[in-house]
Design a protein around this motif. Structure first.
Motif, short mmCIF file in Angstrom:
data_model
loop_
_atom_site.label_atom_id
_atom_site.label_comp_id
_atom_site.label_asym_id
_atom_site.label_seq_id
_atom_site.Cartn_x
_atom_site.Cartn_y
_atom_site.Cartn_z
N ALA A 43 40.12 36.74 38.46
CA ALA A 43 38.83 36.36 37.88
C ALA A 43 37.92 35.58 38.82
CB ALA A 43 39.06 35.54 36.60
N VAL A 44 38.43 34.53 39.45
CA VAL A 44 37.57 33.66 40.25
C VAL A 44 37.05 34.38 41.49
CG1 VAL A 44 37.40 31.51 41.55
CG2 VAL A 44 38.70 31.57 39.40
N LEU A 45 37.96 34.90 42.30
CA LEU A 45 37.53 35.55 43.55
C LEU A 45 36.65 36.78 43.30
CD1 LEU A 45 40.74 35.13 45.72
CD2 LEU A 45 38.55 33.95 45.99
N PRO A 46 36.99 37.67 42.36
CA PRO A 46 36.09 38.79 42.07
C PRO A 46 34.71 38.36 41.58
CG PRO A 46 38.27 39.24 41.19
CD PRO A 46 38.26 37.79 41.63
N ALA A 47 34.62 37.18 40.95
CA ALA A 47 33.35 36.72 40.39
C ALA A 47 32.30 36.42 41.43
CB ALA A 47 33.59 35.48 39.52
#
Length: 370
Positions: free
Chosen positions: A21-25
């Motif tokens: 979630a965090v890195l793809p965001a």
């Protein structure tokens, strides 16, 4: 800082939430946010994620302070286990680095206060990653609850359950495990913004079916929070049940049920019942993590106050600790909490399309595999 168009982030903690979630965001938040560094002792993760997300710099845990002082980062996204939130935030503040920290803010009230004092002394910003404060479904639920559509809102009720694998970090007490820390903060925070108030009394009961995986934490906890005006928030959290994720708001004229209520991987849906008639409204799935990145980066780049801030996170941890105290003592625990001046509103909505799903490596999933 004021002339920069992008806030440069280091991400520490490369577990499931960071990878999926965090890195793809960052792709959806690229107009003002970019990840420039990763911090981990897992060399395989660093190598794979550096290439996958085109990250310029990687650091081992022993190089944490070197990363902060490298001149390559402006902010730290903390996705590490709960027991590390305080240490990482304080060290970042001392280096002049802003922090976006996953919830819960920390394990104890004392740790939260230490974090708060550190950023105040350093003049840096600390935001707690309550992604639902920027999500349309939850913001519209607040609007419905406060508009009079449901009449006098008297009840908030929620069930939030997952089935956690043995050995998962959520089941380790020293690392900040427990259903209230992991799941209960969502229910507590939602009740507070739905009622637009702070609870004055906490009651809880914890249960444990004796399975070895629950040797250190509660299997499930049921809680009651009494709010001014004798309004009640009730919720149950569990690490040993089929996945359930929903909340209901009940007033004298109707009910709003939000299903799922807290998820970030699927569409959230409203079921609004007034005068015996039910209307269903499905919200398009959005990238809640990109939304909070966009908001936090904007606040830092423009030197604006952040919300949800450290005091928001502190209040939730105070309530979590009071609930566990009640569960242990078998008695209600009074609460004397400061009144928040700001609550999430529709003005904070960010609409970002969902990011591409990423396959995590060397990361615990919260769910038992199907």
């Amino acid at each position: 800082m004021a002339n920069k168009k992008q806030l440069r982030y280091a991400v520490v903690g490369l577990g499931h939430i960071a990878q999926t979630a965090v890195l793809p965001a960052f792709e959806g938040a690229q107009r003002n946010s970019v990840v420039t560094a990763l911090i981990s002792d897992d060399k395989a993760k660093l190598s794979e994620l550096k290439e996958r997300h085109r990250v310029a710099h990687v650091f081992a845990q022993s190089e944490f302070d070197a990363c902060l002082t490298s001149g390559e980062v402006d902010a730290l996204y903390i996705a590490a286990p709960n027991h590390l939130h305080c240490e990482y935030t304080v060290r970042a503040a001392e280096a002049g680095i802003h922090v976006l920290c996953e919830k819960p803010m920390a394990i104890t009230v004392e740790e939260c206060e230490k974090m708060l004092h550190a950023v105040e002394a350093a003049g840096t910003k600390l935001m707690i990653a309550y992604r639902l404060h920027f999500d349309a479904a939850n913001l519209q639920a607040i609007e419905i609850a406060t508009s009079g559509t449901l009449g006098d809102v008297r009840i908030f009720h929620s069930v939030f359950a997952i089935d956690v694998e043995a050995g998962n970090v959520r089941l380790q007490r020293e690392l900040g495990g427990g259903t209230l820390y992991d799941l209960g903060v969502y229910c507590i925070n939602a009740a507070r913004y739905i009622f637009q108030d702070e609870p004055i009394q906490a009651v809880a009961f914890s249960a444990n079916n004796g399975e070895p995986r629950f040797a250190e934490t509660d299997e499930m906890t049921a809680a009651i929070l009494r709010f001014p005006g004798d309004r009640l928030a009730t919720f149950t959290t569990s690490f040993g049940l089929a996945p359930v994720d929903a909340y209901s708001i009940v007033g004298t004229k109707g009910e709003l049920r939000v299903v799922p209520g807290y998820d970030y991987t699927s569409k959230l849906t409203h079921h609004l019942t007034v005068d015996g008639k039910t209307k269903k409204k499905a919200f398009r799935q959005r990238d809640q993590f990109a939304a909070e990145l966009l908001y936090f980066s904007n606040c830092v780049l423009r030197n604006k106050p952040v919300e949800p801030n450290a005091r928001e996170g502190l209040i939730d941890v105070q309530i979590v600790q009071a609930l566990y105290q009640s569960a242990q003592s078998g008695k209600p625990v009074p609460l004397d909490l400061p009144q928040k001046q700001r609550r999430p509103t529709l003005d904070q909505e960010f609409s970002v399309p969902p990011s591409k799903e990423a396959e995590p490596m060397h990361a615990d999933s919260p769910q038992v595999p199907a």
